[in-house]
Scaffold this motif. Structure first.
Motif, PDB file in Angstrom:
ATOM      1  N   VAL A  41      -8.408 -11.949   1.908  1.00  0.00           N
ATOM      2  CA  VAL A  41      -9.160 -12.948   0.763  1.00  0.00           C
ATOM      3  C   VAL A  41      -9.986 -13.895   1.198  1.00  0.00           C
ATOM      4  N   PHE A  56     -11.754 -11.213  -2.897  1.00  0.00           N
ATOM      5  CA  PHE A  56     -10.837  -9.678  -2.619  1.00  0.00           C
ATOM      6  C   PHE A  56     -11.698  -9.127  -1.562  1.00  0.00           C
ATOM      7  N   ILE A  64      -4.625  -5.829  -7.793  1.00  0.00           N
ATOM      8  CA  ILE A  64      -6.214  -5.858  -6.252  1.00  0.00           C
ATOM      9  C   ILE A  64      -4.763  -4.712  -5.227  1.00  0.00           C
TER      10      ILE A  64
END
Ligand SMILES: *Cc1c(COP(=O)(O)O)cnc(C)c1O
Length: 392
Positions: free
Chosen positions: A282, A300, A374
């Motif tokens: 990140v 991200f 994610i």
């Protein structure tokens, strides 16, 4: 399902005290502030009070505050008003590449009208280069317009230094402070700013009310002509309920300033630390320190911001990718691209902007949901597979 709203840089909920203050002006206090009779006089008194409250929040004089229809109108008024008034001096405007569309699209319109516009670049943290600004000012420059704080990244510009350069060169300085007012302290008696724009709905009023600070003695032709309201600066019968609401919101912002600032910064930092601890790859967008207390923009990597946003929405979490005004288009954020970041980084950016009604439980919920999403999105991301293969 839990609902978490973390998109306060797009708009905020109305503060209950603001709504309460507005209600009488939809009912019995319906007068026109320009009327000489009792119905007008009473309303005029409250209008003056609201102006004092807006001025007080920024340490300005009440006569320096003009109410407008929204932040966008204030921005338009600053650029067009200065440009039209100072045509004899020249037709050159300086702004930055990371402004809100209310500024950028107005500047583009001015280019169509024969004006020249210089768009200053920014560094990786989103700050303008003061030397580039100094070099860009020409004898025909009529206005420098640079935002106080960026809506996407929260980066706070060196407003004092920009203003000092403008003073030294004799050029008017406008700042779009829509995201800054109420969130960071602004003292207009000490800051060399000539014109400043703000908007109510980023500060817990309903949408559709804005204001402009115009320093005493600053020449600026009006955008809207008609009656003599707002000392001939902005015609049209005043939107009294909304003006009262904005006055109340400024009063509360001033009263609760320290408490709010600390509350938001603590929540934001808890979110930021949690994200960086739980999710690999990140990248923070925006200045790590010179930043609004409520804003965190992170990329991200290997994930599309738009997909993340939609997946978060399914889990009840409202955030934003790019700027709210350009969502719906797949374009990467012009702000993050201008910071010299790659389109891949820009496309994977998500903005979390916190507000007064957010709680530590909201942050914990987001910290539970984000790593899960994610992981899932990266598992199906060809980019991520390729990157992790090449690392292995
Ligand atoms: C929201 C916003 C505006 C526009 O204000 P409105 O009241 O919605 O017209 C302008 N500039 C910035 C930086 C903003 O965040």
């Amino acid at each position: 399902m839990r609902r978490v709203y973390m998109d306060h840089n797009a708009t905020t909920p109305v503060h209950p005290e603001v709504l309460e203050a507005m209600l009488p002006f939809f009912r019995e206090q319906f007068g026109n502030a320009s009327s000489i009779h009792w119905a007008g006089r009473e309303v005029k008194k409250y209008l003056d009070e609201a102006r004092e409250k807006v001025a007080a929040l920024m340490n300005a004089d009440p006569q320096e505050i003009v109410f407008t229809g929204c932040g966008t109108e204030s921005d338009n008024m600053a650029i067009k008003g200065v440009a039209f008034t100072h045509q004899d001096k020249g037709r050159h405007i300086i702004t930055s590449k990371v402004e809100h569309h209310a500024i950028l699209h107005t500047c583009q319109f001015m280019q169509g009208m024969g004006y020249q516009v210089t768009y200053l670049s920014v560094d990786r943290d989103g700050l303008v280069d003061l030397e580039e600004l100094r070099r860009s000012i020409r004898p025909d420059t009529v206005l420098v317009t640079i935002m106080f704080a960026n809506n996407e990244t929260g980066t706070i510009m060196p407003v004092r230094e920009i203003g000092e350069i403008c003073r030294e060169k004799g050029v008017l300085f406008h700042t779009d402070a829509v995201q800054a007012v109420g969130k960071i302290s602004i003292d207009l008696k000490r800051l060399p700013v000539d014109i400043l724009s703000l908007s109510g709905h980023k500060l817990n009023t309903p949408k559709g009310i804005g204001a402009q600070f115009i320093r005493k003695g600053t020449k600026l032709s009006p955008l809207i002509h008609g009656g003599a309201q707002e000392r001939n600066r902005r015609a049209g019968t005043e939107n009294i309920p909304y003006i009262i609401g904005l006055g109340k919101a400024c009063e509360i912002a001033m009263r609760d300033f320290d408490k709010r600032h600390e509350y938001l910064r603590n929540l934001r930092d808890r979110l930021q630390e949690g994200i960086f601890r739980a999710v690999p790859h990140v990248e923070l967008n925006g200045h790590p320190v010179l930043r609004l207390p409520n804003t965190m923009n992170v990329s991200f990597l290997y994930v599309e911001g738009e997909s993340l946003l939609l997946n978060l929405d399914l889990e009840g979490v409202a955030v934003s990718s790019g700027s709210a005004c350009s969502s719906g288009s797949a374009d990467a954020s012009h702000v993050i691209l201008a910071m010299g970041k790659s389109p891949l980084v820009a496309q994977s950016a998500i903005r979390f902007s916190l507000g007064l009604t957010n709680t530590p439980e909201d942050v914990d919920y987001v910290l539970e949901v984000v790593p899960r999403i994610i992981e899932r999105l990266r598992a199906i991301s060809p980019l991520y597979q390729k990157a992790s293969r090449s690392k292995a």
